[in-house]
Scaffold this motif. Structure first.
Motif, PDB file in Angstrom:
ATOM      1  N   ALA A  10       0.837  -1.204   0.000  1.00 53.98           N
ATOM      2  CA  ALA A  10       0.000   0.000   0.000  1.00 53.98           C
ATOM      3  C   ALA A  10       0.872   1.255   0.000  1.00 53.98           C
ATOM      4  N   GLY A  11       1.917   1.265   0.791  1.00 55.23           N
ATOM      5  CA  GLY A  11       2.825   2.406   0.829  1.00 55.23           C
ATOM      6  C   GLY A  11       3.541   2.608  -0.490  1.00 55.23           C
ATOM      7  N   PHE A  12       3.963   1.526  -1.113  1.00 57.07           N
ATOM      8  CA  PHE A  12       4.622   1.610  -2.409  1.00 57.07           C
ATOM      9  C   PHE A  12       3.676   2.186  -3.455  1.00 57.07           C
ATOM     10  N   CYS A  13       2.446   1.672  -3.480  1.00 55.86           N
ATOM     11  CA  CYS A  13       1.452   2.171  -4.442  1.00 55.86           C
ATOM     12  C   CYS A  13       1.141   3.646  -4.195  1.00 55.86           C
ATOM     13  N   PHE A  14       0.996   4.026  -2.945  1.00 56.74           N
ATOM     14  CA  PHE A  14       0.745   5.419  -2.619  1.00 56.74           C
ATOM     15  C   PHE A  14       1.909   6.293  -3.082  1.00 56.74           C
ATOM     16  N   GLY A  15       3.117   5.834  -2.876  1.00 54.34           N
ATOM     17  CA  GLY A  15       4.292   6.588  -3.307  1.00 54.34           C
ATOM     18  C   GLY A  15       4.336   6.761  -4.810  1.00 54.34           C
ATOM     19  N   VAL A  16       4.027   5.713  -5.547  1.00 49.94           N
ATOM     20  CA  VAL A  16       4.029   5.794  -7.008  1.00 49.94           C
ATOM     21  C   VAL A  16       2.977   6.788  -7.488  1.00 49.94           C
ATOM     22  N   VAL A  17       1.786   6.722  -6.902  1.00 48.71           N
ATOM     23  CA  VAL A  17       0.717   7.647  -7.296  1.00 48.71           C
ATOM     24  C   VAL A  17       1.094   9.080  -6.937  1.00 48.71           C
ATOM     25  N   ALA A  18       1.646   9.290  -5.749  1.00 45.67           N
ATOM     26  CA  ALA A  18       2.014  10.641  -5.316  1.00 45.67           C
ATOM     27  C   ALA A  18       3.092  11.230  -6.218  1.00 45.67           C
ATOM     28  N   VAL A  19       4.079  10.442  -6.570  1.00 47.25           N
ATOM     29  CA  VAL A  19       5.157  10.930  -7.434  1.00 47.25           C
ATOM     30  C   VAL A  19       4.633  11.232  -8.830  1.00 47.25           C
ATOM     31  N   SER A  20       3.791  10.372  -9.361  1.00 50.68           N
ATOM     32  CA  SER A  20       3.268  10.632 -10.710  1.00 50.68           C
ATOM     33  C   SER A  20       2.370  11.866 -10.726  1.00 50.68           C
ATOM     34  N   LYS A  21       1.572  12.061  -9.668  1.00 51.69           N
ATOM     35  CA  LYS A  21       0.734  13.266  -9.592  1.00 51.69           C
ATOM     36  C   LYS A  21       1.603  14.524  -9.463  1.00 51.69           C
TER      37      LYS A  21
END
Length: 79
Positions: A10-21
């Motif tokens: 979940a943290g990894f996915c959140f990080g990927v989404v945050a960086v792409s945004k």
């Protein structure tokens, strides 16, 4: 064990989404010169450069730790 895997994922996915945004926001709302300063001259390969840098840094730290442990245990074996 599964809770840790879940939260890590979940943290990894959140990080990927945050960086792409954040990257999309920077691309859309900054002038060209500022964007090149933040993202670098090769704007399309920021993710691959970052991942390559992280992997290189991880491997260097791993090698240093392995060397440290090898020296420590080699000294212990000779005593």
């Amino acid at each position: 064990m599964f809770k840790r895997i879940f939260w890590l994922s979940a943290g990894f996915c959140f990080g990927v989404v945050a960086v792409s945004k954040a990257e999309a926001y920077v691309r859309a709302n900054t002038p060209d010169k500022a964007r090149q300063f933040v993202l670098g001259p090769d704007e399309d390969n920021v993710a691959s450069r970052t991942l390559g840098g992280l992997i290189g840094e991880f491997n260097a730290a791993r090698r240093n730790r392995e060397d440290e442990l090898s020296r420590k245990y080699a000294d212990d074996m000779h005593r």
